[in-house]
Scaffold this active site. Structure first.
Site, PDB file in Angstrom:
ATOM      1  N   LYS A   3      23.807  20.109 -62.809  1.00  0.00           N
ATOM      2  CA  LYS A   3      23.327  21.058 -63.260  1.00  0.00           C
ATOM      3  C   LYS A   3      21.687  20.976 -64.791  1.00  0.00           C
ATOM      4  CE  LYS A   3      26.969  24.475 -61.957  1.00  0.00           C
ATOM      5  NZ  LYS A   3      28.236  25.399 -62.263  1.00  0.00           N
TER       6      LYS A   3
ATOM      7  N   ASP B  97      25.450  33.437 -62.631  1.00  0.00           N
ATOM      8  CA  ASP B  97      26.691  33.091 -60.779  1.00  0.00           C
ATOM      9  C   ASP B  97      26.264  34.183 -60.509  1.00  0.00           C
ATOM     10  OD1 ASP B  97      26.944  29.869 -61.430  1.00  0.00           O
ATOM     11  OD2 ASP B  97      28.204  30.432 -62.924  1.00  0.00           O
TER      12      ASP B  97
ATOM     13  N   GLN C 124      31.040  27.201 -66.848  1.00  0.00           N
ATOM     14  CA  GLN C 124      31.597  26.251 -66.704  1.00  0.00           C
ATOM     15  C   GLN C 124      33.401  26.581 -65.848  1.00  0.00           C
ATOM     16  OE1 GLN C 124      29.877  24.318 -64.225  1.00  0.00           O
ATOM     17  NE2 GLN C 124      32.005  23.780 -63.202  1.00  0.00           N
TER      18      GLN C 124
END
Lengths: 285, 285
Positions: A52, A119, A96
């Site tokens: 990412k 997200d 994460q």
């Protein structure tokens, strides 16, 4: 034989578009910023966060990878999330998964400013998605990426029967909501579902995110269906495969995503796209 | 002939239980408080809010009915909502729909403290519902009341095929989420759905909240299904009827809600129950 849905090609297009948007923003003096929070030494998480970070930088996005030891205190993470919330250089924040057991992931997620929740996991944004709210909000990147694939391949959703197998918060549930918002008639199957094949055989659009290798075989699929495989499993010979038994399903489906090269590449591309979305939304009020 | 699901009797039980809980709280010096915001002169809204106010008072709940003229300013409502948010005597706040066009209902809803959102419409609470969050949160009262009916009549939901016809934010969508969280396999039908009867005939549990009189007839229902009718329509002879054609469906269903006397009485009972829930939750941290 079904048409292969080429996730790599669509992801490439999205990335090119994202890079162009970043350039346009740069001309206005705006640089989108992404903060990624990684706790501990999980090898897969380390790979994902590095991917990412690398992709963001390649697209011209300001990327901050914040790495914490396995025993970091909840309060330290909360403090740093709040700092990112205040930081004008940061437009998207993600944590994460998985997190070590001693941390309260829900509290951390709830601490993220919903407008920076890249997200799309914050309950407020989940609520907007389910209410089909008439405003801008982030959505979980894998199902949002699948919607981009379906759009690219002009799969008709209005009035279509859609079946989502699996109901995770990351994929199955937001996928069902997106299909519902696109006016499909949606059924979610879960591990309590009886006669799964009877249900999957009704699907014009079948999205499989069950985490069970080769759960879906040819006789479970309607002739001419579009089949999206979110699963990813490594076989003994190191090759990757999905939740769908490609060999038996491909001759029956109209379109199908391969594994790898189908859904996979879309997730990071969508994450980058959404970082730029959040940036634009924050500057347009 | 199907068993009649007696909403009046179940609502009475819930109200008795709520009154007992209010008494227990009173012994601790706590009085649950409900604030109802009514704007304008809509006759139905005036009736509903008066019913809520009366029922709350009858159960020992502190009830505030705040009435505003049709041309009230958004800022005044926002100000008053924020005051209710701060008011320790108020545990639940609801805004009676519909609102005049000049008001931004979403902004008003979002201004309610999610912990006082007694209607369960705030996006944050909707998100918790869809995430099946492992914590306490309010849920839209009509579908929550239907879950109480299903529980009372011991309708098995795990693994059952459930079909919800209609996808309003008030009923259809939260209904689907509650059934999903109870491990049913849920399909939501909407006005774009083709072959509706093919889908409804698969339902072990059929919830109809379409707002279309007698949409569901006997040949659309599976033998032995449980049928819940949320619709309410007034016939020319002034009698009430629902979205389900009772006459043709009752001989086929195993259980069915009548209209009136089925779902209707559950909504206010659930609203009162949830006001006490919010009160208890706020005092238990």
């Amino acid at each position: 034989m079904a048409i292969l849905i080429d996730g790599r090609a669509v992801a490439k297009e999205i990335n090119e578009n994202t890079a162009e948007r970043v350039t346009r923003l740069a001309n206005e003096g705006i640089i989108p910023g992404l903060a990624v929070i990684l706790v501990g030494e999980d090898p897969a998480s380390k790979i994902y966060t590095r991917m990412k970070d690398k992709k963001a930088k390649k697209l011209g996005i300001h990327s901050v990878l914040s790495v914490y030891p396995d025993d970091v205190r909840q309060e330290e993470l909360l403090h740093d999330i709040r700092q990112f919330n205040e930081d004008k250089m940061i437009n998207g924040i993600l944590i994460q998964e998985p997190l070590p057991d001693h941390l309260d992931g829900n509290e951390l997620l709830n601490a993220i400013d919903p407008h920076k929740d890249v997200d799309g996991f914050h309950p407020y944004n989940v609520g907007l998605l389910y209410s089909n709210a008439n405003e801008n909000y982030p959505v979980s990147c894998t199902p949002k990426g699948i919607m981009s694939l379906l759009k690219h391949y002009q799969v008709k959703l209005e009035g279509a029967r859609a079946v989502v197998v699996g109901r995770s918060i990351l994929v199955g549930k937001p996928m069902a909501a997106l299909l519902e918002n696109a006016n499909a008639t949606v059924t979610i199957a879960n591990r309590h579902t009886r006669n799964l094949s009877e249900i999957t055989r009704q699907a014009d659009v079948l999205v499989v995110a069950a985490g069970v290798k080769h759960l879906i075989t040819g006789e479970m699929v309607k002739k001419g269906a579009t089949v999206i495989d979110v699963g990813i499993h490594r076989l003994e010979d190191k090759t990757l495969t999905g939740d769908v038994d490609f060999e038996s399903v491909a001759p029956i489906a109209k379109m199908i995503t391969p594994v790898p090269g189908g859904v996979g590449p879309m997730t990071i591309a969508t994450l980058m796209e959404q970082t730029v979305d959040l940036t634009e939304w924050s500057h347009n009020g």
